[in-house]
Design a protein around this motif. Structure first.
Motif, PDB file in Angstrom:
ATOM      1  N   ALA B  58      49.250  39.750  33.188  1.00 45.12           N
ATOM      2  CA  ALA B  58      48.074  39.156  33.848  1.00 45.12           C
ATOM      3  C   ALA B  58      48.627  38.186  34.876  1.00 45.12           C
ATOM      4  CB  ALA B  58      47.229  38.411  32.827  1.00 45.12           C
ATOM      5  N   LEU B  59      48.051  38.202  36.085  1.00 47.92           N
ATOM      6  CA  LEU B  59      48.638  37.421  37.187  1.00 47.92           C
ATOM      7  C   LEU B  59      47.652  36.408  37.738  1.00 47.92           C
ATOM      8  CD1 LEU B  59      49.902  40.606  38.951  1.00 47.92           C
ATOM      9  CD2 LEU B  59      51.458  38.755  38.342  1.00 47.92           C
ATOM     10  N   CYS B  60      48.196  35.274  38.198  1.00 48.36           N
ATOM     11  CA  CYS B  60      47.362  34.340  38.960  1.00 48.36           C
ATOM     12  C   CYS B  60      48.080  33.972  40.259  1.00 48.36           C
ATOM     13  CB  CYS B  60      47.052  33.091  38.140  1.00 48.36           C
ATOM     14  SG  CYS B  60      45.861  32.023  38.980  1.00 48.36           S
ATOM     15  N   MET B  61      47.362  34.039  41.346  1.00 45.72           N
ATOM     16  CA  MET B  61      47.923  33.791  42.684  1.00 45.72           C
ATOM     17  C   MET B  61      48.071  32.274  42.944  1.00 45.72           C
ATOM     18  SD  MET B  61      48.433  36.808  43.825  1.00 45.72           S
ATOM     19  CE  MET B  61      48.620  37.567  42.230  1.00 45.72           C
ATOM     20  N   PRO B  62      48.829  31.901  43.982  1.00 43.30           N
ATOM     21  CA  PRO B  62      49.119  30.470  44.208  1.00 43.30           C
ATOM     22  C   PRO B  62      47.887  29.612  44.518  1.00 43.30           C
ATOM     23  CG  PRO B  62      50.632  31.836  45.452  1.00 43.30           C
ATOM     24  CD  PRO B  62      49.592  32.754  44.904  1.00 43.30           C
ATOM     25  N   ASP B  63      46.802  30.230  44.992  1.00 38.81           N
ATOM     26  CA  ASP B  63      45.595  29.443  45.278  1.00 38.81           C
ATOM     27  C   ASP B  63      44.694  29.354  44.049  1.00 38.81           C
ATOM     28  OD1 ASP B  63      45.244  32.231  45.577  1.00 38.81           O
ATOM     29  OD2 ASP B  63      43.453  31.988  46.793  1.00 38.81           O
ATOM     30  N   GLY B  64      45.191  29.808  42.902  1.00 39.31           N
ATOM     31  CA  GLY B  64      44.364  29.915  41.703  1.00 39.31           C
ATOM     32  C   GLY B  64      43.819  28.584  41.217  1.00 39.31           C
ATOM     33  N   HIS B  65      42.627  28.647  40.661  1.00 43.14           N
ATOM     34  CA  HIS B  65      42.072  27.486  39.977  1.00 43.14           C
ATOM     35  C   HIS B  65      41.124  27.957  38.885  1.00 43.14           C
ATOM     36  CE1 HIS B  65      38.118  27.718  41.944  1.00 43.14           C
ATOM     37  NE2 HIS B  65      38.743  27.927  43.081  1.00 43.14           N
ATOM     38  N   TRP B  66      40.710  27.023  38.072  1.00 47.39           N
ATOM     39  CA  TRP B  66      39.842  27.293  36.938  1.00 47.39           C
ATOM     40  C   TRP B  66      38.536  27.909  37.414  1.00 47.39           C
ATOM     41  CZ3 TRP B  66      37.621  22.859  33.416  1.00 47.39           C
ATOM     42  CH2 TRP B  66      37.210  23.405  32.206  1.00 47.39           C
ATOM     43  N   GLY B  67      38.143  29.034  36.831  1.00 46.49           N
ATOM     44  CA  GLY B  67      36.851  29.646  37.139  1.00 46.49           C
ATOM     45  C   GLY B  67      36.084  29.872  35.863  1.00 46.49           C
ATOM     46  N   TYR B  68      35.421  31.006  35.732  1.00 48.56           N
ATOM     47  CA  TYR B  68      34.827  31.399  34.454  1.00 48.56           C
ATOM     48  C   TYR B  68      35.322  32.805  34.169  1.00 48.56           C
ATOM     49  CZ  TYR B  68      31.631  33.270  37.911  1.00 48.56           C
ATOM     50  OH  TYR B  68      31.114  33.903  39.003  1.00 48.56           O
ATOM     51  N   GLY B  69      35.603  33.112  32.875  1.00 48.75           N
ATOM     52  CA  GLY B  69      36.220  34.398  32.554  1.00 48.75           C
ATOM     53  C   GLY B  69      37.646  34.402  33.072  1.00 48.75           C
ATOM     54  N   PHE B  70      37.908  35.205  34.092  1.00 53.38           N
ATOM     55  CA  PHE B  70      39.203  35.154  34.785  1.00 53.38           C
ATOM     56  C   PHE B  70      39.296  33.846  35.582  1.00 53.38           C
ATOM     57  CE2 PHE B  70      40.971  39.684  35.574  1.00 53.38           C
ATOM     58  CZ  PHE B  70      40.416  40.183  34.413  1.00 53.38           C
ATOM     59  N   PRO B  71      40.516  33.324  35.797  1.00 51.88           N
ATOM     60  CA  PRO B  71      40.618  32.234  36.781  1.00 51.88           C
ATOM     61  C   PRO B  71      40.368  32.791  38.174  1.00 51.88           C
ATOM     62  CG  PRO B  71      42.807  32.974  36.143  1.00 51.88           C
ATOM     63  CD  PRO B  71      41.834  33.751  35.295  1.00 51.88           C
ATOM     64  N   ILE B  72      39.974  31.951  39.100  1.00 48.39           N
ATOM     65  CA  ILE B  72      39.937  32.363  40.509  1.00 48.39           C
ATOM     66  C   ILE B  72      41.401  32.557  40.918  1.00 48.39           C
ATOM     67  CG2 ILE B  72      39.186  31.723  42.830  1.00 48.39           C
ATOM     68  CD1 ILE B  72      36.899  31.971  40.710  1.00 48.39           C
ATOM     69  N   GLY B  73      41.682  33.662  41.581  1.00 51.32           N
ATOM     70  CA  GLY B  73      43.084  33.991  41.885  1.00 51.32           C
ATOM     71  C   GLY B  73      43.668  34.939  40.850  1.00 51.32           C
ATOM     72  N   GLY B  74      42.825  35.422  39.929  1.00 49.02           N
ATOM     73  CA  GLY B  74      43.306  36.289  38.852  1.00 49.02           C
ATOM     74  C   GLY B  74      43.405  37.744  39.288  1.00 49.02           C
ATOM     75  N   VAL B  75      44.488  38.395  38.871  1.00 48.69           N
ATOM     76  CA  VAL B  75      44.689  39.833  39.116  1.00 48.69           C
ATOM     77  C   VAL B  75      45.138  40.460  37.791  1.00 48.69           C
ATOM     78  CG1 VAL B  75      46.043  41.582  40.357  1.00 48.69           C
ATOM     79  CG2 VAL B  75      45.375  39.459  41.535  1.00 48.69           C
TER      80      VAL B  75
END
Lengths: 144, 481
Positions: B58-75
């Motif tokens: 599971a990946l998170c990009m450098p601009d990632g931040h807390w979201g709901y479910g997946f983080p924002i920036g989630g792949v």
């Protein structure tokens, strides 16, 4: 006090979170409706021009609140209607919970209103209803 | 949780760190950005790593931040045979995305007309709470738009011949079936085609200054070919139609989870087996929303072109307003990837992340195939945005994915406490940015101070090699909903 709400600045970054309080579930549902509406417009700007009856059924109180707030967001998009008066009753039977509401408001007037942010959807993120010392509390995160 | 640096710009959380993790979680970042990573991202990306059928990591990009479910920036990618599909890995705003247009106009020509141009655009592209689109559809016509996306727009005369090939998936994802969309979603979609929305959505007029071009050759291929060239960027999604599909299916998936015996820590991670009826119906409804978002950006493009023609008194040909590219950043797609030496079809979820295919990929239009896919990254309205290009390394490391924006660091309410909308408006206008906003509070919530430094975030993806900067675009006009 029958109902109130407050926004929670620290639990979401890009969205909006609030806690709604009420002496009864119905009062808490009213507080949650006001908190959701106040994200989008200034409540004082809303004139009472239109009245509506709304009925919602759900298996439990959590889903009832989710669907109630989602319905307000839906009506806002569908008919441009926004409400500031909510007369709500909630009844329970063996099949679940039912909300009946008479709501009052009007069509959004972008020229007269002080607009806020549009609510895209109600989320289940950190969604919670609890009873604390005889008062009802709901925590809700809205997708902006 | 243990965060282990396993390579340049890559941190890993091993499966031993949370019960139920099927694969490691990886965070792509820089040495400095990783310091300010919020705990919510780690919690959410490790939750994603527990989902059935997840492939590799599971990946998170450098601009990632807390979201709901997946983080924002989630792949995250899932095996289509024994994996799941999750609306929480896509978001309510299905196919929220960014489109960039080039022009033949330069800053010298635009500067004296900016106020007039922004007024015209503000009229042409409705935005903010309660705005209605200027195109009204009946249900039959809306369904055609949902099935055909940008092709429907082209048939209606909303577009130029070169547009579709410069849009991810040609702006028309096959397999969209409106039968899987609720009557409520259809009704909500009827009057919103051609509207911007609010929140972080925007329409920007930008300038590409010569010292902000990092790869002139690729820039020229993408149509950025003259000094101080004006570009137009728009960021919006599937509006109420897509939001309603997200709302409807979240409830359907809650029940499906019980039916299929899947449990997650977060109700927003609700999912269903991809091959299940619920999974397939959602995937098809999601495609309807994705096509509606492509169509939305296409209709807005048409309006923008008309506004430019009116203000500058030039023909389409003279204006040269070609689409550079249009990327989705909230979507799930079946894609072919080489996974550990084997070609596999996988279901890639990107939530607040952009596809960033490297050179040679057959999915890219012929005009760009030798360079790679244009990646459009929206920055805050004060700091500017970037055009990047996908790389081979992205194909190997991130299922051909990269960042989507600067990434928020401050909550909306904190931003509003730190800056007033009216003061921000004055400051931006003082900095040469003409602003038109439907909401002053909304403007304050989107202040530059609420976001990470985009230059630093772009540096991070460059360092890790998952995309390469081509040019930076600076705002000179901004419309916020």
């Amino acid at each position: 006090m029958g109902y109130s709400y407050k926004y929670l600045p620290d639990i979401v970054i890009a969205d909006v979170a609030f806690v709604a309080y009420g002496d009864t579930p119905a009062e808490m549902f009213r507080a949650a409706a006001l908190a959701t509406t106040a994200v989008m417009v200034k409540l004082e700007d809303i004139h009472l021009v239109v009245r509506r009856e709304m009925t919602i059924r759900a298996a439990n109180l959590e889903d009832l609140l989710y669907q109630w707030l989602s319905e307000l967001v839906y009506v806002k998009d569908l008919e441009n209607l926004i409400f500031s008066e909510f007369d709500i009753s909630i009844t329970r039977d063996k099949n679940g919970q039912q909300l009946t509401a008479t709501v009052g408001g009007e069509e959004i007037d972008p020229h007269r209103y002080e607009l806020g942010q549009d609510v895209k959807a109600v989320t289940y993120h950190l969604f919670e209803i609890k009873e604390v010392n005889g008062r009802y509390e709901a925590r809700v995160v809205l997708d902006i | 949780m243990k965060l282990e640096k396993i390579g340049h710009g890559i941190w890993e959380i091993p499966v031993s760190e949370k019960q139920g993790m099927r694969v490691p979680a990886r965070i792509l970042s820089s040495d400095s950005l990783i310091q300010s990573l919020d705990q919510g991202v780690i919690n959410q990306i490790t939750n994603v790593a527990t989902l059935p059928g997840i492939v590799r990591h599971a990946l998170c990009m450098p601009d990632g931040h807390w979201g709901y479910g997946f983080p924002i920036g989630g792949v995250a990618a899932f095996d289509p045979d024994d994996g799941i599909i999750s609306p929480g890995g896509i978001g309510f705003d299905i196919n929220c995305g960014i489109r960039l247009l080039r022009t033949n106009i330069t800053l010298d020509e635009a500067a004296p007309k900016m106020k007039e141009l922004m007024d015209e655009l503000f009229k042409a592209v409705p935005c903010g709470v309660g705005s209605k689109g200027l195109i009204r559809l009946d249900e039959k016509e809306l369904k055609k738009a949902l099935v055909d996306g940008v092709d429907w727009c082209m048939n209606q005369g909303y577009g130029s011949p070169g547009d579709p090939e410069r849009i991810e998936e040609g702006g028309h994802i096959k397999g969209a079936n409106p039968d899987n969309v609720s009557p409520k979603a259809l009704k909500r979609g009827l009057q919103q085609l051609g509207t911007l929305g609010s929140g972080n959505h925007f329409l920007e007029i930008q300038v590409v200054k010569p010292n902000n071009v990092y790869d002139a050759e690729s820039a020229a291929v993408f149509g950025l070919d003259r000094p101080n060239q004006i570009t137009v960027m728009l960021h919006c999604g599937s509006r109420g139609f897509g939001h309603q599909i997200g709302t409807d299916y979240l409830q359907i998936f809650g029940k499906a989870m019980r039916k299929y015996g899947i449990s997650t820590d977060d109700r927003e991670l609700a999912c269903a087996p991809f091959t299940s009826p619920e999974g397939q119906e959602y995937f098809s409804a999601m495609k309807c929303a994705a096509n509606s978002a492509f169509a939305n950006r296409q209709v807005i493009t048409h309006r923008i072109r008309q506004a430019f023609a009116t203000v500058f008194g030039k023909s389409d040909n003279e204006l040269g307003m070609n689409v550079v590219y249009d990327v989705a950043h909230n979507i799930a797609k079946l894609e072919n990837h080489n996974v550990d030496g084997r070609d596999r079809k996988i279901l890639v979820h990107r939530k607040g992340a952009t596809r960033a295919f490297g050179p040679g990929q057959k999915e890219l239009p012929e005009i760009y195939r030798h360079v790679g896919q244009p990646v459009i990254v929206g920055g805050s309205m004060e700091t500017g945005s970037f055009l990047l290009v996908g790389t081979d390394r992205a194909m190997h490391e991130t299922f051909g994915s990269t960042l989507h924006g600067a990434g928020r660091t401050l909550s909306r309410s904190k931003a509003k406490k730190m800056v007033r909308g009216s003061e921000l408006l004055k400051k931006m206008q003082g900095n040469g940015i003409v602003v038109r906003a439907a909401s002053m509070a909304g403007l304050a919530e989107e202040a530059g101070l609420a976001y990470k430094n985009i230059v630093e975030v772009v540096e991070a993806v460059k360092d890790v090699g998952i995309s390469r900067p081509v040019a930076q675009m600076l705002p000179i006009g901004c419309i916020k909903g």
